[in-house]
Design a protein around this motif. Structure first.
Motif, PDB file in Angstrom:
ATOM      1  N   ALA A 358     -16.819  -6.590  42.185  1.00 32.33           N
ATOM      2  CA  ALA A 358     -17.574  -6.302  40.963  1.00 32.33           C
ATOM      3  C   ALA A 358     -16.918  -5.150  40.217  1.00 32.33           C
ATOM      4  O   ALA A 358     -16.562  -4.130  40.802  1.00 32.33           O
ATOM      5  CB  ALA A 358     -19.021  -5.953  41.319  1.00 32.33           C
ATOM      6  N   ALA A 359     -16.755  -5.332  38.927  1.00 32.33           N
ATOM      7  CA  ALA A 359     -16.154  -4.284  38.106  1.00 32.33           C
ATOM      8  C   ALA A 359     -17.145  -3.137  37.921  1.00 32.33           C
ATOM      9  O   ALA A 359     -18.351  -3.357  37.793  1.00 32.33           O
ATOM     10  CB  ALA A 359     -15.739  -4.852  36.757  1.00 32.33           C
ATOM     11  N   SER A 360     -16.638  -1.933  37.899  1.00 29.27           N
ATOM     12  CA  SER A 360     -17.465  -0.751  37.664  1.00 29.27           C
ATOM     13  C   SER A 360     -16.701   0.217  36.773  1.00 29.27           C
ATOM     14  O   SER A 360     -15.487   0.092  36.578  1.00 29.27           O
ATOM     15  CB  SER A 360     -17.844  -0.081  38.978  1.00 29.27           C
ATOM     16  N   MET A 361     -17.426   1.182  36.216  1.00 23.96           N
ATOM     17  CA  MET A 361     -16.821   2.156  35.327  1.00 23.96           C
ATOM     18  C   MET A 361     -16.102   3.240  36.125  1.00 23.96           C
ATOM     19  O   MET A 361     -16.653   3.792  37.069  1.00 23.96           O
ATOM     20  CB  MET A 361     -17.879   2.792  34.424  1.00 23.96           C
ATOM     21  N   HIS A 362     -14.886   3.540  35.712  1.00 25.75           N
ATOM     22  CA  HIS A 362     -14.102   4.611  36.313  1.00 25.75           C
ATOM     23  C   HIS A 362     -13.751   5.624  35.226  1.00 25.75           C
ATOM     24  O   HIS A 362     -13.529   5.259  34.077  1.00 25.75           O
ATOM     25  CB  HIS A 362     -12.842   4.047  36.969  1.00 25.75           C
ATOM     26  N   GLU A 363     -13.662   6.869  35.610  1.00 21.34           N
ATOM     27  CA  GLU A 363     -13.583   7.944  34.629  1.00 21.34           C
ATOM     28  C   GLU A 363     -12.169   8.405  34.352  1.00 21.34           C
ATOM     29  O   GLU A 363     -11.339   8.537  35.251  1.00 21.34           O
ATOM     30  CB  GLU A 363     -14.418   9.136  35.113  1.00 21.34           C
ATOM     31  N   ILE A 364     -11.908   8.662  33.070  1.00 18.41           N
ATOM     32  CA  ILE A 364     -10.748   9.429  32.624  1.00 18.41           C
ATOM     33  C   ILE A 364     -11.316  10.716  32.041  1.00 18.41           C
ATOM     34  O   ILE A 364     -12.137  10.681  31.124  1.00 18.41           O
ATOM     35  CB  ILE A 364      -9.934   8.674  31.560  1.00 18.41           C
ATOM     36  N   ASP A 365     -10.897  11.837  32.578  1.00 16.48           N
ATOM     37  CA  ASP A 365     -11.535  13.095  32.192  1.00 16.48           C
ATOM     38  C   ASP A 365     -11.499  13.322  30.686  1.00 16.48           C
ATOM     39  O   ASP A 365     -12.520  13.634  30.073  1.00 16.48           O
ATOM     40  CB  ASP A 365     -10.861  14.271  32.912  1.00 16.48           C
ATOM     41  N   PHE A 366     -10.322  13.135  30.069  1.00 15.12           N
ATOM     42  CA  PHE A 366     -10.210  13.441  28.645  1.00 15.12           C
ATOM     43  C   PHE A 366      -9.407  12.370  27.906  1.00 15.12           C
ATOM     44  O   PHE A 366      -8.298  12.017  28.319  1.00 15.12           O
ATOM     45  CB  PHE A 366      -9.524  14.798  28.442  1.00 15.12           C
ATOM     46  N   VAL A 367      -9.993  11.865  26.826  1.00 13.09           N
ATOM     47  CA  VAL A 367      -9.288  11.013  25.885  1.00 13.09           C
ATOM     48  C   VAL A 367      -9.105  11.834  24.617  1.00 13.09           C
ATOM     49  O   VAL A 367     -10.081  12.242  23.987  1.00 13.09           O
ATOM     50  CB  VAL A 367     -10.078   9.727  25.573  1.00 13.09           C
ATOM     51  N   LEU A 368      -7.842  12.083  24.239  1.00 11.38           N
ATOM     52  CA  LEU A 368      -7.539  12.969  23.130  1.00 11.38           C
ATOM     53  C   LEU A 368      -7.094  12.171  21.914  1.00 11.38           C
ATOM     54  O   LEU A 368      -6.322  11.224  22.026  1.00 11.38           O
ATOM     55  CB  LEU A 368      -6.400  13.929  23.510  1.00 11.38           C
ATOM     56  N   ASN A 369      -7.584  12.598  20.753  1.00 16.49           N
ATOM     57  CA  ASN A 369      -7.155  12.011  19.486  1.00 16.49           C
ATOM     58  C   ASN A 369      -6.887  13.114  18.483  1.00 16.49           C
ATOM     59  O   ASN A 369      -7.644  14.082  18.374  1.00 16.49           O
ATOM     60  CB  ASN A 369      -8.245  11.088  18.919  1.00 16.49           C
ATOM     61  N   MET A 370      -5.773  12.974  17.761  1.00  9.99           N
ATOM     62  CA  MET A 370      -5.477  13.839  16.619  1.00  9.99           C
ATOM     63  C   MET A 370      -4.633  13.020  15.658  1.00  9.99           C
ATOM     64  O   MET A 370      -3.455  12.769  15.906  1.00  9.99           O
ATOM     65  CB  MET A 370      -4.728  15.101  17.032  1.00  9.99           C
ATOM     66  N   GLY A 371      -5.249  12.549  14.593  1.00  6.42           N
ATOM     67  CA  GLY A 371      -4.561  11.662  13.691  1.00  6.42           C
ATOM     68  C   GLY A 371      -4.189  10.372  14.418  1.00  6.42           C
ATOM     69  O   GLY A 371      -5.019   9.739  15.066  1.00  6.42           O
ATOM     70  N   ALA A 372      -2.925   9.991  14.341  1.00  8.91           N
ATOM     71  CA  ALA A 372      -2.467   8.774  15.009  1.00  8.91           C
ATOM     72  C   ALA A 372      -2.122   9.014  16.467  1.00  8.91           C
ATOM     73  O   ALA A 372      -1.862   8.072  17.209  1.00  8.91           O
ATOM     74  CB  ALA A 372      -1.245   8.220  14.277  1.00  8.91           C
ATOM     75  N   GLN A 373      -2.126  10.285  16.882  1.00  7.73           N
ATOM     76  CA  GLN A 373      -1.760  10.612  18.258  1.00  7.73           C
ATOM     77  C   GLN A 373      -2.944  10.410  19.200  1.00  7.73           C
ATOM     78  O   GLN A 373      -4.072  10.805  18.901  1.00  7.73           O
ATOM     79  CB  GLN A 373      -1.279  12.060  18.350  1.00  7.73           C
ATOM     80  N   LYS A 374      -2.680   9.795  20.347  1.00  6.81           N
ATOM     81  CA  LYS A 374      -3.705   9.589  21.352  1.00  6.81           C
ATOM     82  C   LYS A 374      -3.074   9.746  22.723  1.00  6.81           C
ATOM     83  O   LYS A 374      -1.933   9.331  22.953  1.00  6.81           O
ATOM     84  CB  LYS A 374      -4.303   8.183  21.224  1.00  6.81           C
ATOM     85  N   LEU A 375      -3.786  10.380  23.651  1.00  5.70           N
ATOM     86  CA  LEU A 375      -3.293  10.477  25.014  1.00  5.70           C
ATOM     87  C   LEU A 375      -4.452  10.685  25.970  1.00  5.70           C
ATOM     88  O   LEU A 375      -5.567  11.030  25.570  1.00  5.70           O
ATOM     89  CB  LEU A 375      -2.256  11.588  25.168  1.00  5.70           C
ATOM     90  N   TYR A 376      -4.148  10.462  27.254  1.00  2.43           N
ATOM     91  CA  TYR A 376      -5.156  10.555  28.307  1.00  2.43           C
ATOM     92  C   TYR A 376      -4.763  11.662  29.287  1.00  2.43           C
ATOM     93  O   TYR A 376      -3.580  11.803  29.625  1.00  2.43           O
ATOM     94  CB  TYR A 376      -5.245   9.237  29.074  1.00  2.43           C
ATOM     95  N   ILE A 377      -5.769  12.411  29.740  1.00  7.23           N
ATOM     96  CA  ILE A 377      -5.515  13.488  30.693  1.00  7.23           C
ATOM     97  C   ILE A 377      -6.540  13.444  31.819  1.00  7.23           C
ATOM     98  O   ILE A 377      -7.745  13.336  31.562  1.00  7.23           O
ATOM     99  CB  ILE A 377      -5.566  14.867  29.999  1.00  7.23           C
ATOM    100  N   GLN A 378      -6.044  13.513  33.043  1.00  8.09           N
ATOM    101  CA  GLN A 378      -6.890  13.685  34.216  1.00  8.09           C
ATOM    102  C   GLN A 378      -6.735  15.111  34.727  1.00  8.09           C
ATOM    103  O   GLN A 378      -5.624  15.648  34.770  1.00  8.09           O
ATOM    104  CB  GLN A 378      -6.496  12.721  35.343  1.00  8.09           C
ATOM    105  N   SER A 379      -7.840  15.729  35.114  1.00  7.00           N
ATOM    106  CA  SER A 379      -7.829  17.043  35.741  1.00  7.00           C
ATOM    107  C   SER A 379      -8.058  16.859  37.234  1.00  7.00           C
ATOM    108  O   SER A 379      -9.114  16.371  37.649  1.00  7.00           O
ATOM    109  CB  SER A 379      -8.934  17.933  35.141  1.00  7.00           C
ATOM    110  N   ALA A 380      -7.068  17.220  38.047  1.00 10.30           N
ATOM    111  CA  ALA A 380      -7.158  17.012  39.498  1.00 10.30           C
ATOM    112  C   ALA A 380      -6.543  18.213  40.194  1.00 10.30           C
ATOM    113  O   ALA A 380      -5.322  18.401  40.152  1.00 10.30           O
ATOM    114  CB  ALA A 380      -6.441  15.729  39.910  1.00 10.30           C
ATOM    115  N   LEU A 381      -7.372  19.027  40.819  1.00 10.82           N
ATOM    116  CA  LEU A 381      -6.871  20.226  41.487  1.00 10.82           C
ATOM    117  C   LEU A 381      -5.788  19.876  42.494  1.00 10.82           C
ATOM    118  O   LEU A 381      -4.771  20.562  42.612  1.00 10.82           O
ATOM    119  CB  LEU A 381      -8.019  20.963  42.172  1.00 10.82           C
TER     120      LEU A 381
END
Length: 437
Positions: A358-381
């Protein structure tokens, strides 16, 4: 006193100079708004050859300027100091201390009830008039107790330029401290970046300052501005948010927690109103949750982050200083300060590691947008072990796009890439080098 640079904000003020709008410097109280305007920005203007006679300074919280809290008096004071047609820079500090004055030239009986506000002259009227004069460039600071972004938008609309000032970033703190990076990070993690706390001589003094600031200034402001009638619930809510920064939640969940743990006997409506007050007052930020594949926002749950790690720790009497959650909080504040729109990401897929179909939701800590720029960031100690690494990277790999993906770890790890093009970098270099993204 040690000199703290705030070059980011000086550049923003310089970029907005003489743009025909009121420059409105906002931010949580005691984050350095007045210092930015009256010290750093003024010195910049003087270094460029601006005559000091062309800088009009008014600090409404000082006794010598108290009569200028009357907006009519403020107007006359400024105009009396305009000596020629060259640009004059008008600085007004703590503009929220200005009170409204009833107009003497209007017959109140002729004004309908819905327009009674028009019977009064306010500082908004004065600033709008000054702003319209071609040889005046107007700058104001406003404390969060009475002058918030929502007020500015309502009263100035497209006639104001807001410069939001934050507590010191880690880069600003490290540039001032000039200490070892790891030691500075450890201190910043605990005591944050409130300028006066940074300048305190020892840790105990920092703790006392931050605890007093939270209780005597911020809480008092919120209670007064929003007419808070249940301080016990407000205290319990601030404790709950501070204890769970970066955790998914919603007003209903918080209400249940407050009622079961703190015996608050409150309602969803009250908690929602108090949450809005804490966000409006710049103490906490709310991050919406975004479905990366479905390209839509969820109403609930969302995350709340403290505007400063030191204030968050002070609220909890420095009892819950966990690097995992605080690192995520600091990263969120950093990304917002850099000008990104930051959401909490969610990606739906089945977890093969757990044998789930069964599919479930998984988290990406931060989805960043600035104009046409987009990126994903995970915070993991830590990403030690294949299982932990897969847990952090699987949501990134399931986004179905080719935007940049970064995992920020603890420590000073230098940037490196894996076979999927995901960057791994330590939090210290990430915070000190904006060119990495």
């Amino acid at each position: 006193m040690s000199f703290i640079r705030r070059d980011r904000y000086v550049k923003q003020l310089l970029a907005a100079r003489t743009n025909g709008r009121v420059k409105i410097i906002t931010g949580i109280r005691r984050c350095g708004k007045s210092y930015l305007l009256f010290k750093l920005f003024k010195e910049q203007l003087l270094s460029e050859g601006v005559d000091e006679a062309h800088i009009v300074e008014v600090a409404l919280d000082r006794k010598e300027f108290s009569r200028l809290r009357n907006p009519n008096e403020l107007y006359e004071h400024v105009m009396a100091r305009v000596v020629d047609d060259r640009i004059h820079y008008v600085f007004v500090d703590e503009i929220q201390l200005s009170y409204r004055v009833k107009r003497a030239d209007v017959d109140e009986s002729l004004v309908p009830p819905e327009d009674r506000d028009l019977l009064y002259v306010t500082f908004y009227d004065v600033l709008n008039d000054l702003m319209a004069r071609p040889n005046l460039d107007v700058y104001v600071t406003g404390s969060n107790s009475k002058m918030l972004s929502s007020d500015i938008v309502t009263n100035f609309r497209d006639r104001g330029t807001e410069v939001r000032v934050e507590p010191l970033s880690f880069a600003e703190f490290h540039a001032w401290s000039k200490g070892e990076k790891a030691e500075d990070w450890d201190r910043y993690l605990v005591y944050g970046g409130m300028p006066a706390a940074v300048l305190e001589p020892d840790d105990r003094a920092r703790e006392r300052y931050l605890q007093g600031l939270f209780q005597k200034v911020y809480k008092a402001d919120i209670v007064e501005r929003y007419g808070i009638d249940n301080e016990y619930v407000l205290d319990a809510l601030m404790d709950a948010l501070s204890s769970a920064v970066g955790s998914l939640t919603n007003p209903s969940k918080l209400t249940k927690t407050l009622n079961s743990v703190a015996h608050a006997k409150t309602t969803d409506k009250t908690v929602k109103r108090y949450l809005d007050a804490l966000v409006d007052s710049f103490l906490f930020r709310k991050a919406a949750r975004y479905d990366v594949k479905g390209k839509r926002y969820f109403d609930y749950p969302m995350k709340y982050y403290a505007v400063d790690a030191g204030l968050r720790n002070a609220r909890l009497n420095f009892r819950q200083v966990e690097e995992t959650h605080l690192m995520e909080n600091i990263l969120y504040n950093e990304l917002v300060m850099r000008g990104y729109s930051v959401d909490v990401g969610a990606v739906r897929f089945a977890d093969a590691e757990e044998g789930s179909k069964a599919a479930s939701m998984h988290e990406i800590d931060f989805v960043l947008n600035m104009g046409a720029q987009k990126l994903y960031i995970q915070s993991a100690l830590s990403i030690e072990g294949e299982g932990k690494r897969a847990q952090e990277t699987s949501p990134l790999l399931k986004t179905g796009d080719f935007f940049r993906k970064i995992v920020v770890t603890g420590g000073s790890r230098r940037p490196s890439y894996d076979e999927n093009g995901i960057m791994y970098v330590g939090v210290i270099p990430f915070l000190l080098d904006e060119s990495l993204i």
